[in-house]
Scaffold this active site. Sequence first.
Site, PDB file in Angstrom:
ATOM      1  N   ASN A  33      41.754  38.611  40.755  1.00 15.46           N
ATOM      2  CA  ASN A  33      42.942  39.268  40.217  1.00 15.46           C
ATOM      3  C   ASN A  33      44.117  38.980  41.157  1.00 15.46           C
ATOM      4  O   ASN A  33      44.191  39.546  42.249  1.00 15.46           O
ATOM      5  CB  ASN A  33      42.670  40.781  40.122  1.00 15.46           C
ATOM      6  CG  ASN A  33      43.865  41.551  39.611  1.00 15.46           C
ATOM      7  OD1 ASN A  33      44.883  40.974  39.230  1.00 15.46           O
ATOM      8  ND2 ASN A  33      43.757  42.867  39.599  1.00 15.46           N
ATOM      9  N   LYS A  83      47.099  39.729  40.801  1.00 15.87           N
ATOM     10  CA  LYS A  83      48.102  40.807  40.727  1.00 15.87           C
ATOM     11  C   LYS A  83      49.513  40.201  40.635  1.00 15.87           C
ATOM     12  O   LYS A  83      49.691  39.198  39.955  1.00 15.87           O
ATOM     13  CB  LYS A  83      47.922  41.769  41.914  1.00 15.87           C
ATOM     14  CG  LYS A  83      46.480  42.294  42.019  1.00 15.87           C
ATOM     15  CD  LYS A  83      46.323  43.461  42.942  1.00 15.87           C
ATOM     16  CE  LYS A  83      44.853  43.906  42.957  1.00 15.87           C
ATOM     17  NZ  LYS A  83      44.605  45.077  43.770  1.00 15.87           N
ATOM     18  N   HIS A 111      43.356  49.158  34.977  1.00 13.91           N
ATOM     19  CA  HIS A 111      43.268  48.953  36.429  1.00 13.91           C
ATOM     20  C   HIS A 111      43.908  50.156  37.120  1.00 13.91           C
ATOM     21  O   HIS A 111      44.880  50.725  36.632  1.00 13.91           O
ATOM     22  CB  HIS A 111      43.990  47.658  36.821  1.00 13.91           C
ATOM     23  CG  HIS A 111      43.750  47.289  38.252  1.00 13.91           C
ATOM     24  ND1 HIS A 111      44.429  47.885  39.289  1.00 13.91           N
ATOM     25  CD2 HIS A 111      42.878  46.412  38.819  1.00 13.91           C
ATOM     26  CE1 HIS A 111      43.987  47.387  40.446  1.00 13.91           C
ATOM     27  NE2 HIS A 111      43.051  46.491  40.185  1.00 13.91           N
ATOM     28  N   GLU A 121      45.871  50.427  39.458  1.00 16.24           N
ATOM     29  CA  GLU A 121      47.324  50.318  39.703  1.00 16.24           C
ATOM     30  C   GLU A 121      48.102  50.634  38.429  1.00 16.24           C
ATOM     31  O   GLU A 121      49.206  51.176  38.489  1.00 16.24           O
ATOM     32  CB  GLU A 121      47.645  48.924  40.274  1.00 16.24           C
ATOM     33  CG  GLU A 121      47.215  48.825  41.735  1.00 16.24           C
ATOM     34  CD  GLU A 121      46.708  47.471  42.180  1.00 16.24           C
ATOM     35  OE1 GLU A 121      47.005  46.452  41.531  1.00 16.24           O
ATOM     36  OE2 GLU A 121      45.979  47.431  43.208  1.00 16.24           O
ATOM     37  N   GLU A 166      35.942  50.247  40.401  1.00 17.86           N
ATOM     38  CA  GLU A 166      36.816  49.944  41.534  1.00 17.86           C
ATOM     39  C   GLU A 166      37.249  51.258  42.184  1.00 17.86           C
ATOM     40  O   GLU A 166      38.246  51.857  41.758  1.00 17.86           O
ATOM     41  CB  GLU A 166      38.053  49.185  41.069  1.00 17.86           C
ATOM     42  CG  GLU A 166      37.774  47.799  40.561  1.00 17.86           C
ATOM     43  CD  GLU A 166      38.982  46.875  40.748  1.00 17.86           C
ATOM     44  OE1 GLU A 166      38.817  45.844  41.386  1.00 17.86           O
ATOM     45  OE2 GLU A 166      40.075  47.208  40.263  1.00 17.86           O
ATOM     46  N   GLY A 169      42.422  47.179  48.480  1.00 22.87           N
ATOM     47  CA  GLY A 169      43.480  46.741  49.393  1.00 22.87           C
ATOM     48  C   GLY A 169      43.443  47.438  50.748  1.00 22.87           C
ATOM     49  O   GLY A 169      44.389  47.334  51.532  1.00 22.87           O
ATOM     50  N   SER A 210      38.283  45.354  48.100  1.00 22.09           N
ATOM     51  CA  SER A 210      38.182  44.698  49.419  1.00 22.09           C
ATOM     52  C   SER A 210      36.976  43.766  49.559  1.00 22.09           C
ATOM     53  O   SER A 210      36.376  43.677  50.635  1.00 22.09           O
ATOM     54  CB  SER A 210      38.180  45.744  50.538  1.00 22.09           C
ATOM     55  OG  SER A 210      39.401  46.452  50.552  1.00 22.09           O
TER      56      SER A 210
HETATM   57  P1  13P Z   1      41.374  44.087  46.769  1.00 22.36           P
HETATM   58  O1  13P Z   1      40.250  43.094  46.691  1.00 22.36           O
HETATM   59  O2  13P Z   1      42.647  43.506  47.319  1.00 22.36           O
HETATM   60  O3  13P Z   1      40.942  45.335  47.440  1.00 22.36           O
HETATM   61  O4  13P Z   1      41.742  44.483  45.257  1.00 22.36           O
HETATM   62  C1  13P Z   1      40.747  44.860  44.381  1.00 22.36           C
HETATM   63  C2  13P Z   1      41.318  44.935  43.020  1.00 22.36           C
HETATM   64  O5  13P Z   1      42.128  45.813  42.734  1.00 22.36           O
HETATM   65  C3  13P Z   1      40.913  43.919  42.043  1.00 22.36           C
HETATM   66  O6  13P Z   1      41.338  44.248  40.774  1.00 22.36           O
END
Ligand code: 13P
Length: 260
Positions: free
Chosen positions: A11, A13, A96, A98, A168, A174, A214
């Site tokens: 992803n 982002k 997601h 976010e 997740e 992150g 992560s």
């Molecule tokens: P990270 O791998 O940066 O923690 O992000 C995970 C994520 O949100 C994948 O959709």
Amino acid sequence: MAKRKKIVMGNWKMNLTVPESTVLLEKLKKEMPGNVSSEVVLLPTFVDIYRAAEEAKGTKLLLGAQNVAEEEKGAYTGEVSILALKGFVKYVLVGHSERRNIFGENDKVVAKKAEIVVRHDMVPVICIGETLHEREDGLSKVVTLSQLEASCKHLTGEEIAESVIAYEPVWAIGTGQVCDEKEAEKMAADIRGLIHSLYGEKAAEKVRILYGGSVTGKSAKEMKAAKNIDGLLVGGASLDHKEFTAIVKNYSSEISVKKG
Ligand code: 13P
């Protein structure tokens, strides 16, 4: 138990411009082994999907979208419809964290998005998971499973069977704090258990469950042992072609000749 095809998703982002993702995709095309056992799926920004899809043609790399509008068409300025994605992506992320936490998407919206993806013959990746606060309050399972039930409520058992659920935990996204394999596996087993009680054995055996948060090359290796986890949803580490390739290699089982 049914054999489920593994998936590793990157992803990207909102981290890359089109020229930057062109460079990354070129590198991945060269480095990614041709016959890994997992599907490898890249999730570029909307503005890059058409180009990335052209570039990925003839390779094993698949594409997904990071989001989709809940409506099919109409006066929704700034939204991207499922019709616009058709033909370019196989997978679409919905819900997601976010989107939920920054943009205020609730389970009702996520459920509509999951439905529209399925109706257009694409595969929703339904994201669920608890925040740090909820975890500290001992609510991880309750929150995650209630998101699951509400987000899937427009789907039939057959549709769930073909869908993907991504666990997740928000506290691991992150942050560099990986949910360990045992904890992730336990939640994945609970997710499969709920699917079983709501939709029956066939759906529970077929639905694929991913872990995200992560993930690195090292943790990818560890996650391989989790029998209810069928793949990884990778954020930050997917922006580095070497790390992402290592994740795919470490997670997948059949690797032989290199491409290119
Ligand atoms: P990270 O791998 O940066 O923690 O992000 C995970 C994520 O949100 C994948 O959709």
